[in-house]
Scaffold this motif. Structure first.
Motif, PDB file in Angstrom:
ATOM      1  N   HIS A   1       0.666  -0.998   0.084  1.00  0.00           N
ATOM      2  CA  HIS A   1       0.002   0.047  -0.078  1.00  0.00           C
ATOM      3  C   HIS A   1       0.678   1.031   0.084  1.00  0.00           C
ATOM      4  O   HIS A   1       1.184   1.831   1.102  1.00  0.00           O
ATOM      5  CB  HIS A   1      -1.024  -0.187   1.287  1.00  0.00           C
ATOM      6  N   PRO A   2       1.294   1.496  -1.154  1.00  0.00           N
ATOM      7  CA  PRO A   2       2.522   2.769  -1.279  1.00  0.00           C
ATOM      8  C   PRO A   2       1.531   4.138  -1.419  1.00  0.00           C
ATOM      9  O   PRO A   2       2.009   4.868  -2.422  1.00  0.00           O
ATOM     10  CB  PRO A   2       3.287   2.246  -2.589  1.00  0.00           C
ATOM     11  N   GLN A   3       0.667   4.255  -0.307  1.00  0.00           N
ATOM     12  CA  GLN A   3      -0.006   5.775  -0.701  1.00  0.00           C
ATOM     13  C   GLN A   3       0.857   6.777  -0.592  1.00  0.00           C
ATOM     14  O   GLN A   3       0.454   7.776  -1.261  1.00  0.00           O
ATOM     15  CB  GLN A   3      -1.068   5.667   0.452  1.00  0.00           C
ATOM     16  N   TRP A   4       1.786   6.568   0.444  1.00  0.00           N
ATOM     17  CA  TRP A   4       2.698   7.955   0.510  1.00  0.00           C
ATOM     18  C   TRP A   4       3.471   8.128  -0.727  1.00  0.00           C
ATOM     19  O   TRP A   4       3.330   9.211  -1.096  1.00  0.00           O
ATOM     20  CB  TRP A   4       3.697   7.509   1.657  1.00  0.00           C
ATOM     21  N   GLU A   5       4.029   7.233  -1.549  1.00  0.00           N
ATOM     22  CA  GLU A   5       4.772   7.387  -2.685  1.00  0.00           C
ATOM     23  C   GLU A   5       3.738   7.865  -3.784  1.00  0.00           C
ATOM     24  O   GLU A   5       4.210   8.757  -4.235  1.00  0.00           O
ATOM     25  CB  GLU A   5       5.562   6.051  -3.137  1.00  0.00           C
ATOM     26  N   MET A   6       2.478   7.460  -3.773  1.00  0.00           N
ATOM     27  CA  MET A   6       1.568   7.802  -4.761  1.00  0.00           C
ATOM     28  C   MET A   6       1.283   9.620  -4.516  1.00  0.00           C
ATOM     29  O   MET A   6       1.132  10.068  -5.556  1.00  0.00           O
ATOM     30  CB  MET A   6       0.316   7.005  -4.718  1.00  0.00           C
ATOM     31  N   TYR A   7       0.921   9.598  -3.213  1.00  0.00           N
ATOM     32  CA  TYR A   7       0.624  10.941  -2.723  1.00  0.00           C
ATOM     33  C   TYR A   7       1.910  11.996  -3.037  1.00  0.00           C
ATOM     34  O   TYR A   7       1.563  12.930  -3.704  1.00  0.00           O
ATOM     35  CB  TYR A   7       0.136  11.147  -1.517  1.00  0.00           C
ATOM     36  N   GLU A   8       2.878  11.611  -2.622  1.00  0.00           N
ATOM     37  CA  GLU A   8       4.008  12.451  -2.623  1.00  0.00           C
ATOM     38  C   GLU A   8       4.473  13.170  -3.912  1.00  0.00           C
ATOM     39  O   GLU A   8       4.826  14.207  -4.186  1.00  0.00           O
ATOM     40  CB  GLU A   8       5.317  11.865  -2.116  1.00  0.00           C
ATOM     41  N   SER A   9       4.239  12.120  -5.130  1.00  0.00           N
ATOM     42  CA  SER A   9       4.647  12.433  -6.293  1.00  0.00           C
ATOM     43  C   SER A   9       3.417  13.026  -7.160  1.00  0.00           C
ATOM     44  O   SER A   9       3.452  12.978  -8.492  1.00  0.00           O
ATOM     45  CB  SER A   9       5.291  11.183  -7.081  1.00  0.00           C
ATOM     46  N   SER A  10       2.224  12.740  -6.454  1.00  0.00           N
ATOM     47  CA  SER A  10       0.950  13.440  -7.198  1.00  0.00           C
ATOM     48  C   SER A  10       1.037  14.857  -7.262  1.00  0.00           C
ATOM     49  O   SER A  10       1.785  15.452  -6.521  1.00  0.00           O
ATOM     50  CB  SER A  10      -0.456  12.824  -6.606  1.00  0.00           C
ATOM     51  N   LYS A  11       0.059  15.373  -8.117  1.00  0.00           N
ATOM     52  CA  LYS A  11       0.085  16.930  -7.992  1.00  0.00           C
ATOM     53  C   LYS A  11      -0.218  17.253  -6.572  1.00  0.00           C
ATOM     54  O   LYS A  11       0.082  18.622  -6.281  1.00  0.00           O
ATOM     55  CB  LYS A  11      -0.968  17.399  -9.097  1.00  0.00           C
ATOM     56  N   HIS A  12      -1.194  16.633  -5.997  1.00  0.00           N
ATOM     57  CA  HIS A  12      -1.637  17.080  -4.564  1.00  0.00           C
ATOM     58  C   HIS A  12      -0.419  17.062  -3.806  1.00  0.00           C
ATOM     59  O   HIS A  12      -0.021  18.180  -3.086  1.00  0.00           O
ATOM     60  CB  HIS A  12      -2.489  16.021  -3.922  1.00  0.00           C
ATOM     61  N   GLY A  13       0.484  15.917  -3.896  1.00  0.00           N
ATOM     62  CA  GLY A  13       1.641  16.041  -2.678  1.00  0.00           C
ATOM     63  C   GLY A  13       2.717  17.142  -3.257  1.00  0.00           C
ATOM     64  O   GLY A  13       3.374  17.687  -2.490  1.00  0.00           O
ATOM     65  N   VAL A  14       2.884  17.241  -4.482  1.00  0.00           N
ATOM     66  CA  VAL A  14       3.873  18.441  -4.986  1.00  0.00           C
ATOM     67  C   VAL A  14       3.352  19.804  -4.804  1.00  0.00           C
ATOM     68  O   VAL A  14       4.292  20.448  -4.175  1.00  0.00           O
ATOM     69  CB  VAL A  14       3.772  18.207  -6.530  1.00  0.00           C
TER      70      VAL A  14
END
Length: 415
Positions: free
Chosen positions: A172-185
């Motif tokens: 469940h790599p939600q952090w990696e998904m979020y961090e590199s998504s536009k939301h996380g950026v």
């Protein structure tokens, strides 16, 4: 009466001073964290959470462990919210996995395996006592998984980094998904000052803990299966196959005892109303930054990615079932039905079954979670593309086993 209260308060203050004096030299960072905390400002001290029985280096076992019940005294609303959410069920869901008890004790009780994160879940007093007797105090508190000791900082728990320890990695790599998504950026740009303070930059908590609600829940749940079955006939067949692989349905499509485990752990939404409640909640949150139409359209695209992932996974499950039926693959003795158990995880007995659970737990998770977290790379390359390769590998391996049998029969080696 007033004199009794003053005397009691005086004894508590003296005990607290004793705690600080000793721990200032033994574990100074505990003291400094507490001094920086809101607890320190409002008078919540060591005795408030740990009691006064532990009063010297000779009896540390007498210090009470802070549990959610301890926190409930001052934060009843938040504890009640937490109890309604999926985080509170993390310990139960971990124990419910069919082969958890096969793992080495260090992985099961310490910080080296699944238990390290799943200990956020609620535990009975008996379980807490057992953990302590085993020398593993961590996990008794639940709340301190996000509001770490002894700061118990709200600001810390509001940061997406607080979620990173558990919501990352293989399944469940939600952090990696979020961090590199536009939301996380955008969140990173906001914290560095590149975006203004009032710029939209959603965190994990923005979407999953709206207004601080600790009752965290999602529409599709961890397994990305739900009831009722879809109207699309092919998808309904594929989802039924996935449910059989999860052990929730038997080969004839009847529910099993494992469904009760799924219900108890709230791993899936089992009514349309339960799913729609979470979907409407998410649409409302998304609509703070987007139009409602856009939010519903993108969430529907995520639903469709679940459908596509079910197609690929179901094809591979059926390939393995056919190998069982033809005697080309030995069905594990502990499996109740002639279906591979997707929840056996590391204990899958062959390379084909191992590839199947990786397809489910690693690549399917990336495919649908990447979609809902608006991360195209995870949805496509780490998700769908990997699932296609998994399916092809399993089918080719199955064909190889069939060719070997034919050769063995010709040579008389299959006797």
């Amino acid at each position: 009466m007033l004199g009794w209260f003053v005397a009691l308060e005086g004894r508590a203050a003296a005990a607290q001073e004793q705690c600080v004096q000793c721990h200032q030299s033994v574990s100074p960072k505990i003291v400094s964290d507490w001094r920086h905390s809101v607890h320190s400002e409002v008078g919540t001290n060591c005795v408030s959470c740990h009691g006064a029985a532990h009063d010297s280096a000779s009896n540390p076992e007498k210090a009470e462990l802070a549990t959610p019940e301890t926190c409930r005294g001052c934060h009843p609303g938040r504890v009640e919210e937490f109890e309604r959410g999926k985080h509170a069920l993390a310990w139960d869901s971990y124990k419910a996995m069919p082969t958890t008890h096969w793992q080495p004790m260090t992985l099961r009780e310490g910080l080296q395996g699944c238990a390290g994160c799943h200990k956020i879940g609620m535990k009975s007093d008996q379980e807490i006592r057992r953990l302590r007797e085993a020398g593993s105090d961590y996990g008794a508190g639940s709340c301190d998984s996000c509001h770490t000791r002894h700061l118990f900082s709200k600001q810390e728990a509001l940061s997406p980094h607080a979620c990173r320890t558990c919501h990352m990695g293989m399944d469940h790599p939600q952090w990696e998904m979020y961090e590199s998504s536009k939301h996380g950026v955008r969140h990173e740009l906001k914290t560095t000052g590149a975006l203004p303070e009032d710029a939209a930059a959603p965190t994990c908590q923005t979407c999953h803990m709206d207004e601080g609600d600790h009752a965290v829940m999602t529409g599709w749940g961890f397994l990305a299966v739900r009831l009722p079955m879809p109207e699309d006939e092919q998808w309904a067949r594929d989802r039924a196959t996935v449910l059989k692989g999860l052990g929730v349905l038997d080969p004839d499509g009847n529910t099993t005892n494992r469904l009760e485990v799924v219900k108890k752990a709230k791993l899936a939404r089992l009514t349309e109303e339960a799913f729609q409640k979470q979907r409407d909640k998410m649409v409302a949150i998304c609509s703070d930054c987007h139009t409602e139409g856009y939010a519903r359209k993108e969430l529907a695209r995520g639903d469709d990615m679940v459908r596509i992932s079910d197609r690929l996974l179901a094809q591979s499950i059926r390939t393995v079932v056919a190998l069982y039926e033809d005697g080309l693959l030995h069905k594990p003795d502990n499996q109740a039905y002639a279906y591979p158990d997707l929840l056996a995880f590391h204990d899958a007995p062959s390379s084909i079954e191992t590839r199947l659970w990786l397809m489910f737990l690693k690549h399917r998770m990336r495919m649908f979670q990447g979609s809902f977290h608006m991360n195209p790379d995870y949805a496509l390359w780490y998700g769908w593309s990997e699932m296609v390769r998994d399916r092809n590998w399993i089918e080719e391996r199955a064909e190889e086993l069939r060719r070997r049998r034919k050769v063995d029969r010709k040579l008389g080696l299959d006797q």
